[in-house]
Design a protein around this motif. Structure first.
Motif, PDB file in Angstrom:
ATOM      1  N   ALA A  10      24.420  -0.247  -2.611  1.00 24.88           N
ATOM      2  CA  ALA A  10      23.663   0.637  -1.727  1.00 24.88           C
ATOM      3  C   ALA A  10      22.250   0.828  -2.278  1.00 24.88           C
ATOM      4  CB  ALA A  10      24.375   1.983  -1.590  1.00 24.88           C
ATOM      5  N   GLU A  11      22.119   0.848  -3.609  1.00 24.83           N
ATOM      6  CA  GLU A  11      20.801   0.991  -4.231  1.00 24.83           C
ATOM      7  C   GLU A  11      19.922  -0.218  -3.952  1.00 24.83           C
ATOM      8  OE1 GLU A  11      23.697   1.525  -5.951  1.00 24.83           O
ATOM      9  OE2 GLU A  11      23.584   3.719  -5.996  1.00 24.83           O
ATOM     10  N   ASP A  12      20.517  -1.419  -3.923  1.00 24.39           N
ATOM     11  CA  ASP A  12      19.744  -2.617  -3.577  1.00 24.39           C
ATOM     12  C   ASP A  12      19.160  -2.486  -2.175  1.00 24.39           C
ATOM     13  OD1 ASP A  12      20.333  -3.955  -6.011  1.00 24.39           O
ATOM     14  OD2 ASP A  12      22.197  -4.757  -5.172  1.00 24.39           O
ATOM     15  N   TRP A  13      19.978  -2.021  -1.243  1.00 25.21           N
ATOM     16  CA  TRP A  13      19.513  -1.825   0.134  1.00 25.21           C
ATOM     17  C   TRP A  13      18.445  -0.737   0.190  1.00 25.21           C
ATOM     18  CZ3 TRP A  13      20.111  -4.560   4.482  1.00 25.21           C
ATOM     19  CH2 TRP A  13      21.117  -5.529   4.506  1.00 25.21           C
ATOM     20  N   ALA A  14      18.649   0.358  -0.529  1.00 29.28           N
ATOM     21  CA  ALA A  14      17.666   1.446  -0.532  1.00 29.28           C
ATOM     22  C   ALA A  14      16.345   0.975  -1.139  1.00 29.28           C
ATOM     23  CB  ALA A  14      18.210   2.655  -1.288  1.00 29.28           C
ATOM     24  N   ASP A  15      16.416   0.185  -2.214  1.00 28.74           N
ATOM     25  CA  ASP A  15      15.194  -0.359  -2.822  1.00 28.74           C
ATOM     26  C   ASP A  15      14.460  -1.274  -1.846  1.00 28.74           C
ATOM     27  OD1 ASP A  15      15.719   1.010  -5.174  1.00 28.74           O
ATOM     28  OD2 ASP A  15      16.521  -0.742  -6.228  1.00 28.74           O
ATOM     29  N   ALA A  16      15.216  -2.108  -1.139  1.00 33.40           N
ATOM     30  CA  ALA A  16      14.604  -2.997  -0.149  1.00 33.40           C
ATOM     31  C   ALA A  16      13.967  -2.185   0.983  1.00 33.40           C
ATOM     32  CB  ALA A  16      15.643  -3.972   0.399  1.00 33.40           C
ATOM     33  N   ALA A  17      14.627  -1.114   1.373  1.00 35.95           N
ATOM     34  CA  ALA A  17      14.079  -0.245   2.418  1.00 35.95           C
ATOM     35  C   ALA A  17      12.778   0.402   1.945  1.00 35.95           C
ATOM     36  CB  ALA A  17      15.099   0.824   2.813  1.00 35.95           C
ATOM     37  N   LEU A  18      12.730   0.835   0.687  1.00 36.56           N
ATOM     38  CA  LEU A  18      11.492   1.422   0.150  1.00 36.56           C
ATOM     39  C   LEU A  18      10.370   0.398   0.104  1.00 36.56           C
ATOM     40  CD1 LEU A  18      12.767   3.695  -2.753  1.00 36.56           C
ATOM     41  CD2 LEU A  18      11.709   4.404  -0.598  1.00 36.56           C
ATOM     42  N   GLU A  19      10.688  -0.812  -0.297  1.00 30.40           N
ATOM     43  CA  GLU A  19       9.675  -1.857  -0.333  1.00 30.40           C
ATOM     44  C   GLU A  19       9.135  -2.130   1.077  1.00 30.40           C
ATOM     45  OE1 GLU A  19       9.439  -6.558  -1.359  1.00 30.40           O
ATOM     46  OE2 GLU A  19      10.748  -5.339  -2.623  1.00 30.40           O
ATOM     47  N   ALA A  20      10.049  -2.197   2.040  1.00 32.32           N
ATOM     48  CA  ALA A  20       9.631  -2.412   3.432  1.00 32.32           C
ATOM     49  C   ALA A  20       8.787  -1.239   3.925  1.00 32.32           C
ATOM     50  CB  ALA A  20      10.866  -2.600   4.324  1.00 32.32           C
ATOM     51  N   LEU A  21       9.186  -0.049   3.560  1.00 29.11           N
ATOM     52  CA  LEU A  21       8.447   1.145   3.967  1.00 29.11           C
ATOM     53  C   LEU A  21       7.028   1.106   3.409  1.00 29.11           C
ATOM     54  CD1 LEU A  21       9.850   4.312   4.843  1.00 29.11           C
ATOM     55  CD2 LEU A  21       8.258   4.611   2.985  1.00 29.11           C
ATOM     56  N   GLY A  22       6.887   0.698   2.170  1.00 27.63           N
ATOM     57  CA  GLY A  22       5.570   0.593   1.557  1.00 27.63           C
ATOM     58  C   GLY A  22       4.707  -0.472   2.202  1.00 27.63           C
ATOM     59  N   ARG A  23       5.327  -1.533   2.700  1.00 25.42           N
ATOM     60  CA  ARG A  23       4.584  -2.620   3.349  1.00 25.42           C
ATOM     61  C   ARG A  23       4.229  -2.310   4.791  1.00 25.42           C
ATOM     62  NH1 ARG A  23       8.748  -5.671   1.690  1.00 25.42           N
ATOM     63  NH2 ARG A  23       9.282  -6.096   3.847  1.00 25.42           N
ATOM     64  N   GLY A  24       5.169  -1.691   5.526  1.00 21.31           N
ATOM     65  CA  GLY A  24       4.954  -1.564   6.961  1.00 21.31           C
ATOM     66  C   GLY A  24       5.342  -0.248   7.584  1.00 21.31           C
ATOM     67  N   GLY A  25       5.552   0.759   6.780  1.00 16.86           N
ATOM     68  CA  GLY A  25       5.904   2.065   7.321  1.00 16.86           C
ATOM     69  C   GLY A  25       7.369   2.150   7.716  1.00 16.86           C
ATOM     70  N   LEU A  26       7.725   3.272   8.280  1.00 17.05           N
ATOM     71  CA  LEU A  26       9.115   3.543   8.638  1.00 17.05           C
ATOM     72  C   LEU A  26       9.659   2.517   9.633  1.00 17.05           C
ATOM     73  CD1 LEU A  26      11.185   5.634   7.775  1.00 17.05           C
ATOM     74  CD2 LEU A  26      10.491   7.040   9.707  1.00 17.05           C
ATOM     75  N   ALA A  27       8.813   2.019  10.506  1.00 22.12           N
ATOM     76  CA  ALA A  27       9.254   1.018  11.497  1.00 22.12           C
ATOM     77  C   ALA A  27       9.723  -0.270  10.834  1.00 22.12           C
ATOM     78  CB  ALA A  27       8.131   0.730  12.482  1.00 22.12           C
ATOM     79  N   ALA A  28       9.236  -0.560   9.628  1.00 21.48           N
ATOM     80  CA  ALA A  28       9.616  -1.784   8.920  1.00 21.48           C
ATOM     81  C   ALA A  28      11.007  -1.695   8.296  1.00 21.48           C
ATOM     82  CB  ALA A  28       8.588  -2.102   7.846  1.00 21.48           C
ATOM     83  N   VAL A  29      11.594  -0.518   8.302  1.00 20.37           N
ATOM     84  CA  VAL A  29      12.949  -0.355   7.765  1.00 20.37           C
ATOM     85  C   VAL A  29      13.921  -0.687   8.888  1.00 20.37           C
ATOM     86  CG1 VAL A  29      14.586   1.203   6.645  1.00 20.37           C
ATOM     87  CG2 VAL A  29      12.138   1.409   6.151  1.00 20.37           C
ATOM     88  N   ALA A  30      14.219  -1.982   9.007  1.00 16.28           N
ATOM     89  CA  ALA A  30      15.112  -2.492  10.046  1.00 16.28           C
ATOM     90  C   ALA A  30      16.164  -3.378   9.391  1.00 16.28           C
ATOM     91  CB  ALA A  30      14.321  -3.273  11.078  1.00 16.28           C
ATOM     92  N   VAL A  31      17.395  -3.263   9.833  1.00 16.34           N
ATOM     93  CA  VAL A  31      18.528  -3.897   9.168  1.00 16.34           C
ATOM     94  C   VAL A  31      18.403  -5.420   9.120  1.00 16.34           C
ATOM     95  CG1 VAL A  31      21.031  -4.197   9.195  1.00 16.34           C
ATOM     96  CG2 VAL A  31      20.042  -1.962   9.733  1.00 16.34           C
ATOM     97  N   GLU A  32      18.157  -6.056  10.247  1.00 18.44           N
ATOM     98  CA  GLU A  32      18.145  -7.524  10.264  1.00 18.44           C
ATOM     99  C   GLU A  32      17.074  -8.126   9.353  1.00 18.44           C
ATOM    100  OE1 GLU A  32      18.800  -9.663  13.891  1.00 18.44           O
ATOM    101  OE2 GLU A  32      19.888  -7.948  14.735  1.00 18.44           O
TER     102      GLU A  32
END
Length: 194
Positions: A10-32
């Motif tokens: 779950a931490e791997d997914w959360a880390d990936a979500a944070l990285e995406a958030l930093g790159r593209g905002g909340l909209a970039a946190v998408a599962v696929e």
């Protein structure tokens, strides 16, 4: 990226979500797209999270842990409150990815999961910095006032690092000199030598 077949946490997914958030905002946190980036399937995501909102909540907790809880714990290893203030400012102003995440979250402050976390973290940061100014010897109201100024300096620096980095010091030595001057100004009038 991971190799297919490697079990993600779950931490791997959360880390990936944070990285995406930093790159593209909340909209970039998408599962696929995150599954593709992690070289895994959506099934891995659903093993850990019931939906995207749960991932966002986990990412926010991870960000709070890294950007506030762990920073405070690291700073608290020093017994001298002035040294703590200097280390705190040097640490938080030097976080590049954290700045991008912070700005993305601030832009999403009206999101029902984001707003309460930002409020809690903001209050915690101000309280901690006020505690440090109190340890230096300032009365509670003055310690709180200086903490507000200090946290505002951090947020302003974060904004400038993203929008106008050319106005900020170009070298580490210049950046550290600016941080030192900032802390000196915030400590001006402290009861006792610093």
């Amino acid at each position: 990226m991971t190799q297919r077949g490697t079990r993600l946490s779950a931490e791997d997914w959360a880390d990936a979500a944070l990285e995406a958030l930093g790159r593209g905002g909340l909209a970039a946190v998408a599962v696929e797209p995150l599954a593709t980036r992690l070289d895994t399937t959506k099934g891995s995501f659903y093993w850990h999270f019931r939906n995207r909102d749960a991932l966002i909540e986990a990412a926010l907790l991870r960000w709070e842990e890294r950007g506030t809880t762990q920073v405070i714990a690291d700073i608290e290893t020093d017994p001298d409150p002035v040294a703590k203030l200097r280390r705190l400012f040097a640490t938080v102003i030097g976080h590049g990815l954290t700045h991008r995440i912070e700005l993305s979250l601030l832009a999403s402050a009206d999101h029902p999961a984001v707003g309460p976390v930002l409020r809690r973290i903001g209050e915690r940061r101000v309280a901690y910095v006020a505690q440090l100014f109190g340890e230096v010897g300032f009365e509670a109201a003055e310690a709180h006032r200086r903490a507000l100024i200090g946290v505002s300096v951090y947020l302003g620096n974060t904004q400038l690092a993203s929008t106008a980095p050319s106005v900020l010091p170009a070298t580490d030595a210049e950046r550290l000199a600016l941080i030192s001057s900032t802390v000196d100004a915030l400590l001006a009038g402290a009861p006792g030598p610093f």
